[in-house]
Design an enzyme around this catalytic site. Structure first.
Site, PDB file in Angstrom:
ATOM      1  N   HIS A 116      -5.020   9.204   0.716  1.00  0.00           N
ATOM      2  CA  HIS A 116      -5.013   8.405   1.941  1.00  0.00           C
ATOM      3  C   HIS A 116      -5.969   8.915   3.001  1.00  0.00           C
ATOM      4  O   HIS A 116      -5.615   9.059   4.175  1.00  0.00           O
ATOM      5  CB  HIS A 116      -3.592   8.290   2.519  1.00  0.00           C
ATOM      6  N   ASP A 163       0.823  -1.212   0.000  1.00  0.00           N
ATOM      7  CA  ASP A 163       0.000   0.000   0.000  1.00  0.00           C
ATOM      8  C   ASP A 163       0.859   1.264   0.000  1.00  0.00           C
ATOM      9  O   ASP A 163       2.030   1.234   0.378  1.00  0.00           O
ATOM     10  CB  ASP A 163      -0.867   0.045   1.267  1.00  0.00           C
ATOM     11  N   ASP A 164       0.220   2.353  -0.366  1.00  0.00           N
ATOM     12  CA  ASP A 164       0.705   3.736  -0.178  1.00  0.00           C
ATOM     13  C   ASP A 164       1.699   4.215  -1.238  1.00  0.00           C
ATOM     14  O   ASP A 164       2.123   5.361  -1.187  1.00  0.00           O
ATOM     15  CB  ASP A 164       1.326   3.955   1.217  1.00  0.00           C
ATOM     16  N   HIS A 176       4.078  -2.058   3.041  1.00  0.00           N
ATOM     17  CA  HIS A 176       4.055  -0.721   2.422  1.00  0.00           C
ATOM     18  C   HIS A 176       5.356  -0.516   1.652  1.00  0.00           C
ATOM     19  O   HIS A 176       6.437  -0.563   2.265  1.00  0.00           O
ATOM     20  CB  HIS A 176       3.879   0.353   3.504  1.00  0.00           C
ATOM     21  N   HIS A 184      -6.024   2.965  -3.650  1.00  0.00           N
ATOM     22  CA  HIS A 184      -5.918   3.169  -2.200  1.00  0.00           C
ATOM     23  C   HIS A 184      -6.300   4.614  -1.854  1.00  0.00           C
ATOM     24  O   HIS A 184      -5.795   5.164  -0.891  1.00  0.00           O
ATOM     25  CB  HIS A 184      -4.488   2.847  -1.771  1.00  0.00           C
TER      26      HIS A 184
HETATM   27 ZN   LIG Z   1      -2.405   3.006   3.468  1.00  0.00          ZN
END
Ligand SMILES: [Zn+2]
Length: 244
Positions: A109, A54-55, A196, A105
Protein backbone atom coordinates in the site's frame (compact mmCIF):
# COMPACT_ATOMS: atom_id res chain seq x y z
CA UNK A 1 -31.53 -8.69 -28.17
CA UNK A 2 -29.57 -5.52 -27.88
CA UNK A 3 -26.44 -5.42 -30.02
CA UNK A 4 -23.98 -3.61 -27.80
CA UNK A 5 -20.93 -4.41 -29.89
CA UNK A 6 -18.86 -5.56 -26.95
CA UNK A 7 -16.97 -8.78 -27.60
CA UNK A 8 -16.08 -10.80 -24.55
CA UNK A 9 -19.10 -9.85 -22.47
CA UNK A 10 -20.44 -12.66 -20.40
CA UNK A 11 -23.93 -13.38 -21.67
CA UNK A 12 -24.60 -15.68 -18.76
CA UNK A 13 -23.90 -12.76 -16.45
CA UNK A 14 -26.24 -10.42 -18.29
CA UNK A 15 -28.96 -13.02 -18.33
CA UNK A 16 -28.46 -13.25 -14.60
CA UNK A 17 -28.79 -9.46 -14.33
CA UNK A 18 -32.05 -9.66 -16.21
CA UNK A 19 -33.28 -12.38 -13.88
CA UNK A 20 -32.25 -10.32 -10.86
CA UNK A 21 -34.06 -7.26 -12.19
CA UNK A 22 -37.25 -9.27 -12.48
CA UNK A 23 -36.80 -10.95 -9.11
CA UNK A 24 -34.64 -8.74 -6.94
CA UNK A 25 -34.92 -10.57 -3.64
CA UNK A 26 -31.78 -12.56 -2.77
CA UNK A 27 -32.14 -16.19 -3.78
CA UNK A 28 -30.09 -19.23 -2.85
CA UNK A 29 -27.59 -19.97 -5.59
CA UNK A 30 -29.25 -23.26 -6.53
CA UNK A 31 -32.61 -21.67 -7.36
CA UNK A 32 -31.50 -19.98 -10.55
CA UNK A 33 -32.00 -21.58 -13.93
CA UNK A 34 -29.06 -21.54 -16.29
CA UNK A 35 -29.68 -20.30 -19.79
CA UNK A 36 -27.62 -19.91 -22.93
CA UNK A 37 -29.00 -16.41 -23.22
CA UNK A 38 -30.10 -16.57 -26.86
CA UNK A 39 -33.81 -16.23 -26.08
CA UNK A 40 -33.59 -13.57 -23.37
CA UNK A 41 -34.32 -9.89 -24.00
CA UNK A 42 -31.84 -7.62 -22.21
CA UNK A 43 -33.21 -4.31 -20.99
CA UNK A 44 -30.99 -1.68 -22.67
CA UNK A 45 -31.72 0.90 -19.99
CA UNK A 46 -30.78 -1.38 -17.11
CA UNK A 47 -28.19 0.46 -14.98
CA UNK A 48 -24.94 -1.49 -14.67
CA UNK A 49 -22.35 -0.83 -11.95
CA UNK A 50 -19.16 -2.40 -10.61
CA UNK A 51 -18.47 -2.91 -6.90
CA UNK A 52 -14.76 -2.83 -6.11
CA UNK A 53 -12.96 -3.70 -2.88
CA UNK A 54 -9.43 -2.61 -1.97
CA UNK A 55 -6.81 -3.50 0.64
CA UNK A 56 -7.71 -7.16 1.20
CA UNK A 57 -7.79 -10.03 1.43
CA UNK A 58 -8.57 -10.34 5.14
CA UNK A 59 -9.97 -13.73 6.10
CA UNK A 60 -12.49 -12.58 8.73
CA UNK A 61 -14.13 -9.91 6.58
CA UNK A 62 -13.45 -10.96 2.99
CA UNK A 63 -14.76 -14.46 3.66
CA UNK A 64 -18.03 -13.12 4.97
CA UNK A 65 -18.33 -10.74 2.02
CA UNK A 66 -17.79 -13.62 -0.42
CA UNK A 67 -20.55 -15.56 1.34
CA UNK A 68 -22.97 -12.65 0.95
CA UNK A 69 -22.03 -11.98 -2.68
CA UNK A 70 -22.39 -15.68 -3.51
CA UNK A 71 -25.86 -15.78 -1.97
CA UNK A 72 -26.91 -12.98 -4.31
CA UNK A 73 -24.78 -14.15 -7.26
CA UNK A 74 -23.21 -10.70 -7.44
CA UNK A 75 -19.70 -10.45 -8.91
CA UNK A 76 -17.22 -7.83 -7.69
CA UNK A 77 -13.65 -6.77 -8.33
CA UNK A 78 -10.94 -7.11 -5.66
CA UNK A 79 -7.66 -5.17 -5.72
CA UNK A 80 -5.35 -7.09 -3.42
CA UNK A 81 -2.27 -6.26 -1.37
CA UNK A 82 0.69 -8.57 -1.86
CA UNK A 83 1.59 -8.65 1.82
CA UNK A 84 -1.83 -10.08 2.66
CA UNK A 85 -1.67 -12.96 0.18
CA UNK A 86 0.39 -15.42 2.18
CA UNK A 87 -1.98 -17.61 4.14
CA UNK A 88 -5.00 -16.34 2.20
CA UNK A 89 -4.34 -18.27 -1.00
CA UNK A 90 -7.52 -20.32 -0.71
CA UNK A 91 -9.59 -17.16 -0.25
CA UNK A 92 -8.07 -15.73 -3.44
CA UNK A 93 -8.74 -18.95 -5.34
CA UNK A 94 -12.33 -18.80 -4.09
CA UNK A 95 -12.69 -15.23 -5.46
CA UNK A 96 -11.60 -16.40 -8.89
CA UNK A 97 -13.73 -19.55 -8.74
CA UNK A 98 -16.83 -17.52 -7.88
CA UNK A 99 -16.45 -15.17 -10.84
CA UNK A 100 -14.87 -12.13 -9.23
CA UNK A 101 -12.19 -10.10 -10.99
CA UNK A 102 -8.86 -9.84 -9.19
CA UNK A 103 -6.34 -7.03 -9.52
CA UNK A 104 -3.24 -5.54 -7.90
CA UNK A 105 -3.17 -2.81 -5.24
CA UNK A 106 0.65 -2.97 -4.66
CA UNK A 107 2.54 -5.10 -2.13
CA UNK A 108 2.22 -2.92 0.96
CA UNK A 109 0.00 0.00 0.00
CA UNK A 110 2.55 2.57 -1.09
CA UNK A 111 1.77 5.43 -3.46
CA UNK A 112 3.21 4.30 -6.80
CA UNK A 113 3.94 7.83 -7.98
CA UNK A 114 7.56 8.68 -7.35
CA UNK A 115 8.74 5.07 -7.23
CA UNK A 116 11.81 4.02 -9.20
CA UNK A 117 11.20 1.65 -12.10
CA UNK A 118 12.61 -1.16 -10.00
CA UNK A 119 10.44 -0.44 -6.95
CA UNK A 120 7.38 -0.10 -9.17
CA UNK A 121 8.20 -3.52 -10.56
CA UNK A 122 8.37 -4.98 -7.06
CA UNK A 123 5.14 -3.31 -5.94
CA UNK A 124 3.09 -4.12 -9.04
CA UNK A 125 4.81 -6.79 -11.15
CA UNK A 126 5.86 -8.64 -8.00
CA UNK A 127 2.28 -8.92 -6.77
CA UNK A 128 1.15 -10.03 -10.25
CA UNK A 129 3.74 -12.80 -10.02
CA UNK A 130 2.34 -13.81 -6.61
CA UNK A 131 -1.18 -13.88 -8.07
CA UNK A 132 -0.01 -15.96 -11.03
CA UNK A 133 1.52 -18.42 -8.59
CA UNK A 134 -1.84 -18.73 -6.84
CA UNK A 135 -4.23 -18.49 -9.79
CA UNK A 136 -2.30 -19.16 -12.95
CA UNK A 137 -2.28 -16.74 -15.86
CA UNK A 138 -4.23 -13.51 -15.65
CA UNK A 139 -3.92 -9.80 -16.41
CA UNK A 140 -4.51 -8.54 -12.85
CA UNK A 141 -5.36 -4.90 -13.57
CA UNK A 142 -3.89 -2.16 -11.38
CA UNK A 143 -5.59 0.08 -8.88
CA UNK A 144 -2.92 2.41 -7.46
CA UNK A 145 -3.30 3.29 -3.75
CA UNK A 146 -4.95 6.67 -3.12
CA UNK A 147 -5.92 6.73 -6.80
CA UNK A 148 -2.60 8.38 -7.60
CA UNK A 149 -1.32 7.72 -11.10
CA UNK A 150 1.25 9.77 -13.02
CA UNK A 151 3.01 9.39 -16.36
CA UNK A 152 5.33 6.67 -15.09
CA UNK A 153 2.38 4.79 -13.59
CA UNK A 154 0.67 4.81 -16.97
CA UNK A 155 3.85 3.88 -18.80
CA UNK A 156 4.76 1.02 -16.45
CA UNK A 157 1.32 -0.29 -15.43
CA UNK A 158 1.27 -3.04 -18.03
CA UNK A 159 -2.52 -3.23 -17.61
CA UNK A 160 -5.53 -0.92 -17.53
CA UNK A 161 -5.59 1.33 -14.44
CA UNK A 162 -8.88 1.33 -12.52
CA UNK A 163 -9.95 4.24 -10.31
CA UNK A 164 -13.56 4.93 -9.25
CA UNK A 165 -16.50 7.31 -9.59
CA UNK A 166 -18.28 6.71 -6.25
CA UNK A 167 -16.29 6.88 -3.00
CA UNK A 168 -18.25 6.79 0.27
CA UNK A 169 -14.97 7.00 2.26
CA UNK A 170 -15.93 3.87 4.17
CA UNK A 171 -12.64 3.92 6.11
CA UNK A 172 -13.48 7.23 7.75
CA UNK A 173 -16.12 6.52 10.39
CA UNK A 174 -17.31 2.92 9.81
CA UNK A 175 -20.88 4.25 9.99
CA UNK A 176 -22.82 1.68 7.98
CA UNK A 177 -25.95 3.72 7.25
CA UNK A 178 -23.91 6.77 6.22
CA UNK A 179 -21.79 4.62 3.87
CA UNK A 180 -24.89 3.02 2.35
CA UNK A 181 -26.56 6.40 1.75
CA UNK A 182 -23.37 7.91 0.36
CA UNK A 183 -23.49 5.27 -2.37
CA UNK A 184 -27.21 4.77 -2.98
CA UNK A 185 -27.97 8.53 -3.03
CA UNK A 186 -25.63 9.21 -5.93
CA UNK A 187 -24.96 5.96 -7.82
CA UNK A 188 -25.88 5.84 -11.48
CA UNK A 189 -25.38 3.73 -14.55
CA UNK A 190 -21.73 2.99 -15.31
CA UNK A 191 -20.35 3.82 -11.87
CA UNK A 192 -17.39 2.09 -10.24
CA UNK A 193 -17.95 2.00 -6.46
CA UNK A 194 -14.99 1.97 -4.04
CA UNK A 195 -15.16 0.03 -0.76
CA UNK A 196 -12.66 -1.81 1.46
CA UNK A 197 -13.26 -5.44 2.40
CA UNK A 198 -11.03 -5.27 5.48
CA UNK A 199 -13.73 -3.68 7.68
CA UNK A 200 -16.82 -5.43 9.04
CA UNK A 201 -18.71 -2.14 8.65
CA UNK A 202 -17.85 -2.02 4.94
CA UNK A 203 -19.02 -5.60 4.44
CA UNK A 204 -22.31 -4.75 6.19
CA UNK A 205 -22.64 -1.63 4.03
CA UNK A 206 -21.85 -3.56 0.84
CA UNK A 207 -24.61 -6.07 1.58
CA UNK A 208 -27.16 -3.29 2.12
CA UNK A 209 -25.97 -1.45 -1.00
CA UNK A 210 -26.33 -4.60 -3.09
CA UNK A 211 -29.82 -5.37 -1.78
CA UNK A 212 -31.02 -1.80 -2.27
CA UNK A 213 -29.61 -1.52 -5.81
CA UNK A 214 -30.94 -4.94 -6.83
CA UNK A 215 -34.37 -3.76 -5.74
CA UNK A 216 -33.90 -0.71 -7.96
CA UNK A 217 -33.03 -2.95 -10.93
CA UNK A 218 -29.28 -2.38 -11.00
CA UNK A 219 -27.01 -5.04 -12.44
CA UNK A 220 -23.63 -5.75 -10.84
CA UNK A 221 -20.68 -6.78 -13.00
CA UNK A 222 -16.90 -6.85 -12.72
CA UNK A 223 -14.97 -3.81 -13.93
CA UNK A 224 -13.86 -5.77 -16.97
CA UNK A 225 -17.46 -6.65 -17.86
CA UNK A 226 -18.63 -3.09 -17.14
CA UNK A 227 -16.20 -1.69 -19.71
CA UNK A 228 -17.12 -4.43 -22.19
CA UNK A 229 -20.83 -3.80 -21.71
CA UNK A 230 -20.26 -0.08 -22.35
CA UNK A 231 -18.30 -0.84 -25.53
CA UNK A 232 -14.99 0.36 -24.06
CA UNK A 233 -11.87 -1.59 -25.07
CA UNK A 234 -9.50 -1.47 -22.10
CA UNK A 235 -5.95 -0.42 -22.94
CA UNK A 236 -2.79 -0.85 -20.84
CA UNK A 237 -1.80 2.41 -19.16
CA UNK A 238 -5.21 4.03 -19.61
CA UNK A 239 -7.09 5.22 -16.50
CA UNK A 240 -10.76 4.19 -16.14
CA UNK A 241 -12.94 5.86 -13.52
CA UNK A 242 -16.30 4.56 -14.72
CA UNK A 243 -17.98 2.92 -17.66
CA UNK A 244 -18.97 6.30 -19.09
ZN1 LIG B 1 -6.05 1.10 -0.67
Amino acid sequence: MRDHGAPGISWALLVLCFALALSPAPQPAGDRTASGGAEVEIEPEMPVVALTFDDGPRAATTGRLLDELALREVPATFFLLGHRLQGNEELVRRMAREGHQIGVHTFDHVPVTGLSRQDFGLQVGGVRAQLRDILGDGEFWLRPPYGQADGNTRAWADSPIVLWSVDPEDWKDHDVSRIVSAVTDQVKDGDIILLHDIYHSSVDAAVQIVDELLLRGFCFVTVEDLLAWKGISPEPGTVYRSGR
